[in-house]
Design a protein around this motif. Sequence first.
Motif, short mmCIF file in Angstrom:
data_model
loop_
_atom_site.label_atom_id
_atom_site.label_comp_id
_atom_site.label_asym_id
_atom_site.label_seq_id
_atom_site.Cartn_x
_atom_site.Cartn_y
_atom_site.Cartn_z
N ILE A 5 0.88 -1.16 0.00
CA ILE A 5 0.00 0.00 0.00
C ILE A 5 0.92 1.21 0.00
CG2 ILE A 5 -1.77 1.29 1.26
CD1 ILE A 5 -2.60 -1.41 2.57
N THR A 7 1.47 5.35 0.14
CA THR A 7 0.93 6.64 0.55
C THR A 7 1.88 7.71 0.00
OG1 THR A 7 2.14 6.96 2.63
CG2 THR A 7 0.18 5.53 2.73
N GLU A 96 -0.90 8.48 8.80
CA GLU A 96 -0.81 8.15 7.38
C GLU A 96 -0.86 6.63 7.16
OE1 GLU A 96 2.30 9.04 3.73
OE2 GLU A 96 2.18 10.47 5.37
N ALA A 100 -4.16 4.59 5.68
CA ALA A 100 -4.02 3.79 4.47
C ALA A 100 -4.55 2.38 4.67
CB ALA A 100 -2.57 3.76 4.02
#
Length: 175
Positions: A5, A7, A96, A100
């Motif tokens: 993932i 960010t 963050e 996410a």
Amino acid sequence: MRDRIETPRLTLRRLRGDDAGALSALADDAGVARMLTRMPHPCPPEATAAYIRGCEGEPWVYCVTLAEAPIGAVAVEARLGYWIGRPYWGRGYAFEAASALVDAWFTASDTPLETGVFADNPASRRILARLGFRETGRRLQASLGRPEPDDYITMRLDGDDWRAARRIDRAEQEE
């Protein structure tokens, strides 16, 4: 569930055996361990390596990396959990990373998330509130990083609250 993932500043990727040394060095901090329930203090590399081995195949467990260097972990293993090493505190990395993972979770599922936070951890309480989590109760909770059970706030997030929190957060960012 995704293997990675991304960010704007971080990459969440699967934990690897070679993360044990870096994560153990960051986790071997009483200030980090006391805010978590399952992290021992001191946190020897063997404990971190055993945790990583135990997570093999778990779909929602990630190493949080900054420029490829491990700085913490985020996971949903029955409950949402996250931690960031002290050198990286105060920069928004915990929000963050948790944001996410929560976004990925609710994109894949509408199953509510549960979590908890020690009452003496206002920074994490703010993160969870910003994500849309709501308090569901309080109890005494044991922690491997604390000498005795302490006041613990249980929290829950369902898909509707997540969607509402995302709208508010996006509107605040646009201002």
